[in-house]
Design an enzyme around this catalytic site. Structure first.
Site, mmCIF file in Angstrom:
data_model
loop_
_atom_site.group_PDB
_atom_site.id
_atom_site.type_symbol
_atom_site.label_atom_id
_atom_site.label_comp_id
_atom_site.label_asym_id
_atom_site.label_seq_id
_atom_site.Cartn_x
_atom_site.Cartn_y
_atom_site.Cartn_z
ATOM 1 N N HIS A 157 4.557 2.426 -8.103
ATOM 2 C CA HIS A 157 3.616 1.295 -8.160
ATOM 3 C C HIS A 157 2.752 1.379 -9.418
ATOM 4 O O HIS A 157 2.463 0.363 -10.053
ATOM 5 C CB HIS A 157 2.672 1.309 -6.945
ATOM 6 C CG HIS A 157 3.365 1.076 -5.636
ATOM 7 N ND1 HIS A 157 3.477 2.043 -4.668
ATOM 8 C CD2 HIS A 157 3.978 -0.028 -5.130
ATOM 9 C CE1 HIS A 157 4.112 1.553 -3.625
ATOM 10 N NE2 HIS A 157 4.431 0.307 -3.869
ATOM 11 N N GLN A 186 8.234 -9.006 7.808
ATOM 12 C CA GLN A 186 9.427 -8.483 7.137
ATOM 13 C C GLN A 186 9.969 -7.214 7.805
ATOM 14 O O GLN A 186 10.932 -6.626 7.331
ATOM 15 C CB GLN A 186 9.178 -8.265 5.643
ATOM 16 C CG GLN A 186 8.263 -7.124 5.282
ATOM 17 C CD GLN A 186 7.963 -7.103 3.785
ATOM 18 O OE1 GLN A 186 7.176 -7.910 3.285
ATOM 19 N NE2 GLN A 186 8.581 -6.191 3.053
ATOM 20 N N GLY A 217 0.828 -1.212 0.000
ATOM 21 C CA GLY A 217 0.000 0.000 0.000
ATOM 22 C C GLY A 217 0.858 1.257 0.000
ATOM 23 O O GLY A 217 2.024 1.216 -0.380
ATOM 24 N N ALA A 218 0.250 2.389 0.425
ATOM 25 C CA ALA A 218 0.905 3.708 0.352
ATOM 26 C C ALA A 218 1.436 3.894 -1.074
ATOM 27 O O ALA A 218 2.616 4.174 -1.289
ATOM 28 C CB ALA A 218 2.016 3.835 1.390
ATOM 29 N N SER A 222 7.366 4.774 -0.583
ATOM 30 C CA SER A 222 6.276 5.047 0.362
ATOM 31 C C SER A 222 6.813 5.765 1.594
ATOM 32 O O SER A 222 6.065 6.385 2.338
ATOM 33 C CB SER A 222 5.623 3.738 0.796
ATOM 34 O OG SER A 222 5.243 3.009 -0.335
ATOM 35 N N ARG A 223 8.113 5.664 1.822
ATOM 36 C CA ARG A 223 8.702 6.267 3.024
ATOM 37 C C ARG A 223 9.030 7.754 2.840
ATOM 38 O O ARG A 223 9.311 8.440 3.825
ATOM 39 C CB ARG A 223 9.967 5.509 3.405
ATOM 40 C CG ARG A 223 9.686 4.101 3.896
ATOM 41 C CD ARG A 223 10.955 3.421 4.369
ATOM 42 N NE ARG A 223 10.679 2.339 5.279
ATOM 43 C CZ ARG A 223 10.510 1.071 4.922
ATOM 44 N NH1 ARG A 223 10.590 0.743 3.659
ATOM 45 N NH2 ARG A 223 10.259 0.147 5.822
ATOM 46 N N GLU A 245 12.978 -2.343 -9.593
ATOM 47 C CA GLU A 245 14.429 -2.491 -9.392
ATOM 48 C C GLU A 245 14.937 -1.689 -8.204
ATOM 49 O O GLU A 245 16.076 -1.847 -7.803
ATOM 50 C CB GLU A 245 15.173 -2.051 -10.661
ATOM 51 C CG GLU A 245 15.143 -3.101 -11.741
ATOM 52 C CD GLU A 245 15.961 -2.729 -12.952
ATOM 53 O OE1 GLU A 245 16.213 -1.522 -13.167
ATOM 54 O OE2 GLU A 245 16.333 -3.648 -13.702
HETATM 55 O O1 PAF Z 1 8.249 -4.524 -1.963
HETATM 56 C C1 PAF Z 1 7.282 -4.594 -1.173
HETATM 57 O O2 PAF Z 1 6.428 -3.718 -1.092
HETATM 58 C C2 PAF Z 1 7.156 -5.818 -0.270
HETATM 59 O O3 PAF Z 1 8.407 -6.264 0.138
HETATM 60 C C3 PAF Z 1 6.348 -6.952 -0.906
HETATM 61 C C4 PAF Z 1 7.011 -7.503 -2.147
HETATM 62 C C5 PAF Z 1 4.944 -6.452 -1.259
HETATM 63 C C6 PAF Z 1 6.202 -8.120 0.083
HETATM 64 O O4 PAF Z 1 5.550 -7.718 1.249
#
Ligand code: PAF
Length: 283
Positions: free
Chosen positions: A40, A64, A34-35, A190-191, A152
């Site tokens: 994206h 993660q 998201g964000a 997103s950050r 990338e």
């Molecule tokens: O790149 C990301 O946003 C995340 O690491 C992913 C691939 C959606 C996995 O949670």
């Protein structure tokens, strides 16, 4: 404006994918937390161009995040994300809950990733890639995509996902997409929204510096370029290099000499107050 189907259950998502397969429609998949930003959208547009149906997942994956504060402050902006997706030709948003993705609790799969996960992000964010491969593997099993699109900007993540799909013979093609940048070179992330105006003003120094390494390597050793780049980024009072590595693009192992391999990449992580930005470019 397009009406997008929102699916929250893994079972329903699997049924949707099975229907697509029965109709011989290819599924393109863009996994996200998201964000959403222009980076994206460019992945989604590649999927729309290459596949019959595009599925975007939005799931902030707890396993993660090695830093609980980072997980807590990760932006959750579903309504804005949905509005942004409605401007694209995306067909489905897969928006599962934590229970849906981790029915047995927050357990991660430990895979041998041939050392790809031991350097850079892996060294500085213990457990991060175990969380990434766990969730991406589950998402692939649920969404059953023909092609999955990864940026990338997360070069190490891309290498690890490519390796995972190859090692497990997963029937999905991984399509890498170029990093999308602001006009001043800062990679969309997103950050970035956490940066203050002063920090934002200095942040383009990251990409500017790693891009200049390509020229520097013609006259300087690996260690000299590393010292030069570190000092240049650290010259901003807002930026602090966590690591900067010159690596073999295939194995991700750090180089000692420029003649060790042909395909090389410079990768960096820089902290800006409590925000951590990563970037990389070809050398
Ligand atoms: O790149 C990301 O946003 C995340 O690491 C992913 C691939 C959606 C996995 O949670």
């Amino acid at each position: 404006m397009k009406e997008i189907q929102i699916i929250t259950s893994a079972h329903e998502m699997k049924n949707f994918a099975a229907e697509c397969k029965a109709q011989r429609k290819t599924i393109g998949f863009v996994p996200t937390m998201g964000a959403l930003h222009i980076g994206h959208i460019s992945l989604i547009n590649s999927s729309v161009k290459n596949c019959d149906v595009t599925v975007v997942s939005i799931f902030v994956n707890p396993t993660q995040f090695n830093n609980p504060d980072d997980l807590k402050k990760y932006p959750r902006t579903f309504d804005t994300d949905k509005a942004m997706l409605e401007t694209t030709a995306c067909d489905v948003i897969f928006f599962p809950s934590i229970n849906e993705m981790y029915p047995d609790g927050l357990i991660t799969t430990q895979l041998d990733l041939q050392g790809l996960d031991k350097v850079m992000e892996g060294e500085h964010r213990p457990g991060h890639f175990a969380g990434v491969v766990t969730i991406v593997k589950s998402l692939f099993e649920i969404v059953n995509p023909d092609v999955a699109f990864f940026g990338e900007k997360d070069f190490q993540q891309l290498a690890i996902i490519k390796y995972m799909t190859h090692a497990f013979n997963m029937p999905v093609e991984i399509m890498p997409c170029h990093t999308v940048r602001e006009e001043d070179g800062l990679a969309f992330s997103s950050r970035n929204i956490h940066l203050t105006p002063d920090e934002r003003k200095d942040a383009p120094l990251i990409y500017d510096t790693i891009s200049q390494c390509r020229n520097k390597k013609l006259t300087m050793t690996v260690y000299e370029v590393k010292a030069w780049a570190t000092n240049r980024i650290n010259s901003s009072p807002y930026l602090k290099v966590e690591y900067i590595e010159f690596v073999n693009s295939k194995t991700l192992q750090p180089l000692n000499n420029w003649d060790e391999c042909e395909e090389q990449r410079v990768c960096t992580a820089v902290t800006v107050s409590k925000t951590r930005l990563i970037d990389n470019t070809v050398l």
